[in-house]
Design a protein around this motif. Structure first.
Motif, PDB file in Angstrom:
ATOM      1  N   GLY A  93      -2.385   5.679  -3.329  1.00 56.25           N
ATOM      2  CA  GLY A  93      -3.205   4.819  -2.484  1.00 56.25           C
ATOM      3  C   GLY A  93      -4.593   4.593  -3.053  1.00 56.25           C
ATOM      4  O   GLY A  93      -5.282   3.658  -2.654  1.00 56.25           O
ATOM      5  N   CYS A 102      -3.798  -2.755   4.159  1.00 58.32           N
ATOM      6  CA  CYS A 102      -4.064  -3.141   2.780  1.00 58.32           C
ATOM      7  C   CYS A 102      -3.673  -4.591   2.550  1.00 58.32           C
ATOM      8  O   CYS A 102      -2.572  -5.010   2.916  1.00 58.32           O
ATOM      9  N   ALA A 160      -8.579   1.493   5.275  1.00 54.30           N
ATOM     10  CA  ALA A 160      -8.283   0.145   4.816  1.00 54.30           C
ATOM     11  C   ALA A 160      -8.638  -0.026   3.353  1.00 54.30           C
ATOM     12  O   ALA A 160      -9.525   0.629   2.827  1.00 54.30           O
ATOM     13  N   ASP A 161      -7.898  -0.915   2.720  1.00 52.79           N
ATOM     14  CA  ASP A 161      -8.157  -1.253   1.334  1.00 52.79           C
ATOM     15  C   ASP A 161      -8.005  -2.766   1.228  1.00 52.79           C
ATOM     16  O   ASP A 161      -6.897  -3.279   1.138  1.00 52.79           O
ATOM     17  N   GLY A 215      -0.548  -5.663  -1.228  1.00 53.99           N
ATOM     18  CA  GLY A 215      -1.066  -4.596  -0.374  1.00 53.99           C
ATOM     19  C   GLY A 215       0.034  -3.580  -0.107  1.00 53.99           C
ATOM     20  O   GLY A 215      -0.225  -2.466   0.345  1.00 53.99           O
ATOM     21  N   SER A 260      -4.349  -0.961  -7.091  1.00 54.89           N
ATOM     22  CA  SER A 260      -3.990   0.260  -6.375  1.00 54.89           C
ATOM     23  C   SER A 260      -2.829   0.972  -7.054  1.00 54.89           C
ATOM     24  O   SER A 260      -1.962   0.339  -7.656  1.00 54.89           O
ATOM     25  N   PRO A 304      -0.223   0.201  -2.542  1.00 51.96           N
ATOM     26  CA  PRO A 304      -0.776   1.478  -2.081  1.00 51.96           C
ATOM     27  C   PRO A 304       0.005   2.046  -0.898  1.00 51.96           C
ATOM     28  O   PRO A 304       0.143   3.272  -0.781  1.00 51.96           O
ATOM     29  N   LEU A 305       0.528   1.163  -0.034  1.00 49.35           N
ATOM     30  CA  LEU A 305       1.234   1.657   1.157  1.00 49.35           C
ATOM     31  C   LEU A 305       2.499   2.427   0.779  1.00 49.35           C
ATOM     32  O   LEU A 305       2.807   3.455   1.386  1.00 49.35           O
ATOM     33  N   VAL A 323      -7.227  -7.656   7.013  1.00 44.62           N
ATOM     34  CA  VAL A 323      -7.720  -6.290   7.175  1.00 44.62           C
ATOM     35  C   VAL A 323      -8.819  -6.239   8.234  1.00 44.62           C
ATOM     36  O   VAL A 323      -8.822  -5.384   9.123  1.00 44.62           O
ATOM     37  N   CYS A 340      -8.402   5.409   0.641  1.00 45.20           N
ATOM     38  CA  CYS A 340      -7.284   5.005   1.496  1.00 45.20           C
ATOM     39  C   CYS A 340      -6.081   5.873   1.123  1.00 45.20           C
ATOM     40  O   CYS A 340      -5.207   5.465   0.373  1.00 45.20           O
ATOM     41  N   GLY A 348       0.615  -4.250   5.409  1.00 44.18           N
ATOM     42  CA  GLY A 348       0.196  -4.745   4.100  1.00 44.18           C
ATOM     43  C   GLY A 348       0.662  -6.162   3.878  1.00 44.18           C
ATOM     44  O   GLY A 348       1.754  -6.542   4.303  1.00 44.18           O
ATOM     45  N   PHE A 366      -3.110   2.414   8.222  1.00 39.73           N
ATOM     46  CA  PHE A 366      -3.419   2.046   6.844  1.00 39.73           C
ATOM     47  C   PHE A 366      -3.255   0.537   6.707  1.00 39.73           C
ATOM     48  O   PHE A 366      -2.176   0.011   6.978  1.00 39.73           O
TER      49      PHE A 366
END
Lengths: 121, 322
Positions: B122, B289, B314-315, B203, B138, B206-207, B295, B184, B199, B287
């Motif tokens: 992440g 992303c 959050a990212d 996104g 990510s 990273p998730l 976001v 994150c 996401g 989470f």
């Protein structure tokens, strides 16, 4: 003799209050636009700092800071009705958390003392 | 006002101006992206003078001790002499060991690096190619289970770096890597807490890492992952995620399509579908992303739906300016 901040429950009380308070403010369409920014985390941290101050806790706020920080909002139309709405949400938050009435009165007095600086009067 | 010296020239800072702003105002093009202290793209080396504490808050201790700082976070109080980072201080060389196309627009890259990188799934790394282009990606790999670092790259219409990676970068080639950065990540200790992940686009990268990390650390509460795209063919790793959901009874995967033809997938934007499925988020861990607008809106809606602010990680993708 313990301070207001200690009596109210210190940092734990701030943590308990900040989400409730900020949620009320954001849900109030008459004022939410003053509190909605791209950086919600930073805004949340600001609300926490404000509550710490209003609860009589350690803070570095000065009247001049308050004035400078709110000046852009005053330029966007921030006025007494908005100030009173925020104060109302603060009071409701404290009531929701069952804070004794005499302590609520002390908090509201501190919050009220910032009015001239916040509104740039 | 303090002077910022860069490549032998001094530039006078305006009041309240950051080092980055001073340089850009004077036409000095240093790399930068998010402007918020998150992406680390604007990291500079301070060779003389004192940088602010704030500008080093998130810098790795080793680089901090060498006087590295984030230009977008530094409002100087005195004269500074700054330079671009020394590559050998900051970057490690990463060799691409795998390149795989996952959808018409998304590629997976796996890298090996000579020096072990201690990271959490992440977090993100910055990649720099020989032309000096610098972008954040990510990590979707899990350090305890995966031998290599993995990133997922979506070809962006205007994205110089993503075109280069998709078209010209291949297995066996090297790229410079800086990191890991970002917060994150899955944190243990709350194994039963329900988790909501949303996401859009890559996104998902990273998730997937955070999801696998949570499972690896024995997360027992429900985990709902919503992946959003405009069309069905932009939903990637669909089978992998369905399998993961079959293997773990607490994992629920929802592919959401915002366009017209949704097929077997859910109709609507991922964040909207997630919010309508879960209207009370009190006690949830989130989470988020992907696209900055998603976001931002989702963070607010999740908070209003009862999630505590510190529980929302959050990212947001940062859009490079150049």
């Amino acid at each position: 003799m313990s301070t207001l901040f200690e009596k109210i429950g210190g940092e734990g009380a701030v943590d308990a209050a900040v989400d409730i308070f900020y949620r009320k403010v954001l849900s109030d369409d008459s004022i939410s636009h003053f509190f909605e920014t791209t950086d919600m985390e930073a805004q949340h941290a600001k609300q926490k700092a404000f509550l710490t101050m209003a609860f009589g806790g350690p803070n570095n706020y000065t009247g001049a800071d308050m004035r400078a920080a709110h000046a852009p909002l005053v330029a966007k139309g921030l006025n007494e009705s908005h100030f009173n709405a925020v104060a109302g949400h603060l009071q409701a938050t404290l009531e929701e958390l069952n804070v004794p009435a005499d302590l609520i009165a002390e908090v509201m007095a501190i919050a009220g003392s910032t009015k001239d600086d916040v509104l740039g009067l | 006002m303090p002077n910022i010296t860069y490549q032998g020239k001094a530039y006078s800072a305006e009041p309240d101006e950051t080092v980055l702003e001073t340089l850009l105002r004077n036409g000095v093009l240093v790399p930068y992206s998010c402007g918020a202290g998150a992406c680390h793209t604007c990291m500079l080396h301070c060779q003389k003078g004192d940088v602010t504490e704030r500008s080093q808050k998130d810098i790795k201790p080793a680089l901090k001790s060498l006087n590295y700082f984030l230009a977008c976070q530094c409002t100087p109080e005195s004269d500074l002499e700054v330079a671009l980072p020394d590559d050998e201080d900051v970057y490690v060389s990463a060799r691409c060991v795998e390149k795989q196309q996952l959808s018409p627009t998304v590629w997976r890259f796996r890298f090996e690096i000579a020096v072990p990188l201690f990271y959490h799934a992440g977090q993100f790394v910055n990649l720099k190619n020989e032309a000096g282009w610098l972008r954040s990606y990510s990590l979707s790999s899990l350090p305890v289970e995966d031998e290599h670092l993995e990133i997922q790259v979506r070809r962006m219409p205007e994205g110089q770096m993503s075109h280069w990676l998709a078209d010209d970068f291949d297995v066996g080639m090297h790229i410079e890597l800086e990191g890991p950065n970002g917060h994150c990540i899955y944190t243990d200790g709350e194994a039963e807490k329900p988790i909501l992940m949303v996401g859009t686009g890559t996104g998902l990268a990273p998730l997937i890492g955070i999801l696998r990390d949570a499972l690896h650390q024995g997360h027992s509460g429900p985990i709902h992952l919503y992946h959003g795209a405009r069309t069905q063919d932009e939903i990637y790793l669909h089978d992998t995620l369905n399998e993961l959901a079959q293997q773990h009874s607490n994992v629920h995967y929802h592919a959401c399509i915002s366009g017209d033809d949704v097929g077997e997938m859910k109709a609507g934007r991922a964040a909207d579908v997630a919010m309508s499925d879960h209207s009370d988020l009190k006690g949830w861990r989130l989470f988020l992303c992907g696209a900055p607008e998603m976001v931002k809106t989702m963070r607010k809606n999740a908070f209003l739906a009862g999630a505590s602010m510190p529980d929302i990680s959050a990212d947001a993708f940062t859009t490079p300016e150049h």
